[in-house]
Write an enzyme that holds these catalytic residues in place. Structure first.
Site, PDB file in Angstrom:
ATOM      1  CB  CYS A  11      -0.982   0.018   0.973  1.00 18.21           C
ATOM      2  SG  CYS A  11      -1.606   1.824   1.405  1.00 18.21           S
ATOM      3  CB  CYS A  17      -8.852  12.150  13.380  1.00 14.30           C
ATOM      4  SG  CYS A  17     -10.576  11.114  14.547  1.00 14.30           S
TER       5      CYS A  17
END
Ligand code: SAM
Length: 472
Positions: free
Chosen positions: A177, A426
């Site tokens: 990734c 967040c």
């Protein structure tokens, strides 16, 4: 409204008028906005059409794939005129894994989207007339993740490991990734090769059977220390020594190999108990000049260079002078409080995960920080108790999980009457909601600055500061 264009995208050519778009119809659509999940937004007769992997300025031929009462979803059939923000996506699975929703646009364009998301949340959800300050870009945009959690499953007769496809438990088989350091992919492949060699089963959630559920990896950005933690539906693995030898032969930075036991039928990844197969129960890393010990269960910001920026903004907004009592609610392993301890008189940290609190206490000691203490408690209960006991922090830092603060936390924060509240979040939607609740309790939102901790994904962090209106 854009009509379907016959010939170009095979549309019917009919005007939409008051008609609802139909599933499978082809339409021509101009993308005029971005939604918070990274989908582009166009409009058909005022109805919003959400299109993954599109960009503002695109003119697209779109197939309608789902129609709801107020909005619909489309899939790109053809790009008729590309947005100037477009770049060539550099990941073969980004569309399927759903993590990097912005791989097809430039990082500058992504930052503009995120700036707008935070601003919209302040206005629409918080009803706050507060201009978000310019977003802080992440110092690194690839390979920044210091943690990976790969689900392992048996699919189509073979072992698969990678990422869950969006809103499903189908595993996209992907071992590398771009958001993660390359060594994570090498370690994942070592675990899969051990599973093949010793016929170790993967977890099957429909049956609650099979052994290996997740491969959890953590790497200290500064220290380079690596933890390999296998989350297992059981207490032992076959040939554990062979697994350890294989992992150590593949990577010299491993300091901790753990077997984490999770035998419950749950989506929670990590279980409560771990057994050390090799090395130490935790790794350490350095953040903001402080050395932190991190167990598998402890929260640690996934983008370390980004976290240093984030904590820098929190420090700027906290404006400590050396005399303050700082309450760090939702403190994790103590990272924010301990990085600010030298700027205030005392730090009190509260966190609900026992292993994180153990880390926080040990982290204070190993850094020779004597003015910090930590409690393992629910933030709401701890804040209410501190308020009842007459504790009066000068500054409170709130860094809750995505769902934001419980109302009782905000009530107790207001009851303690700190001069300033610094919110680190967040999710700017819940942050805006919580800022509005504090505004109603006598706090004025002064500043807010987004920080891009999660490049290429739809997520963005933000820091806000509120100050008490009434001084007594
Ligand atoms: C976003 S993390 C922030 C941690 C830390 N401030 C940092 O930057 O590393 C949120 C933390 O809140 C903790 N937490 C979640 N719910 C909680 C609760 N009800 N009471 C106290 N802590 C909680 C989580 O375990 C996690 O450590």
């Amino acid at each position: 409204m854009q009509k379907a264009v016959p010939g170009i995208c095979g549309g019917t050519g009919k005007g939409w008028g008051a008609n609802m778009p139909q599933k499978n119809e082809l339409v021509t659509l101009d993308i005029i906005d971005m939604a918070h999940d990274g989908n582009g937004v166009g409009r058909l007769d005022g109805m919003a059409v959400f299109v993954p992997a599109s960009a503002v300025g695109d003119r697209l031929c779109v197939r309608i794939v789902k129609v709801n009462r107020t909005h619909c979803y489309g899939r790109i059939e053809q790009i008729l005129r590309p947005s100037p923000d477009r770049i060539e996506p550099d990941c073969p699975v980004s569309r399927r894994c759903g993590g990097c929703v912005f791989r097809h646009i430039s990082y500058e364009a992504e930052l503009r989207c995120k700036q707008a998301f935070v601003q919209q949340n302040l206005r629409r959800i918080g009803k706050l007339e507060l201009a978000a300050e310019p977003i802080e870009p992440s110092p690194v945009t690839d390979g920044y993740r210091n943690k990976a959690q790969y689900p392992v499953r048996m699919q189509k007769g073979g072992l698969c490991a990678g990422f869950f496809a969006p809103r499903t438990h189908e595993v996209i088989d992907c071992h590398t990734c771009k958001l993660q350091p390359p060594v994570f992919g090498e370690l994942l492949e070592a675990v899969l090769s051990y599973m093949h060699t010793y016929h170790v089963s993967a977890y099957d959630e429909s049956l609650g059977a099979g052994l290996i559920r997740h491969v959890y990896l953590r790497r200290g950005h500064r220290s380079g220390q690596i933890m390999v933690c296998l989350v297992v539906n059981g207490t032992h693995l076959p040939n554990e020594n062979a697994l350890v030898d294989l992992l150590l032969s593949r990577c010299g930075e491993i300091v901790s190999i753990l077997l984490n036991v999770n035998e419950r039928n749950t989506n929670v990844i990590i279980g409560e108990h771990s057994r050390v197969l090799y090395g130490k129960p935790a790794i350490s890393d350095v953040l903001c000049g402080v050395r932190f010990e991190l167990s598998a269960q402890s929260f640690y910001q996934v983008n370390s260079p980004g976290a240093e920026l984030l904590y820098g903004v929190a420090a700027e907004f906290a404006a400590l002078t050396g005399t303050e009592t700082l309450l760090d609610l939702y403190c994790g392993a103590g990272t924010i409080g301990l990085s600010l301890a030298h700027l205030c008189r005392q730090v009190i940290g509260v966190e609900v995960v026992p292993q994180a609190v153990e880390n926080a206490v040990a982290n204070a000691a190993r850094n020779g920080i004597k003015n910090a203490r930590f409690f393992c408690a629910d933030a709401g209960q701890a804040a209410a108790r501190l308020a009842r006991e007459g504790v009066r922090p000068d500054v409170i830092v709130l860094d809750p999980p995505r769902k934001g603060c419980a109302p009782e936390v905000l009530d107790a924060v207001a009851a303690m009457a700190p001069r300033r509240v610094v919110m680190v979040s967040c999710d700017s939607a819940t942050m805006a909601r919580d800022c509005a609740a504090l505004a109603a309790a006598g706090y004025s939102p002064r500043r807010c600055r987004p920080v891009d901790m999660f490049p290429r994904t739809a997520h963005v962090e933000a820091v806000a500061v509120l100050s008490r209106l009434k001084s007594d």
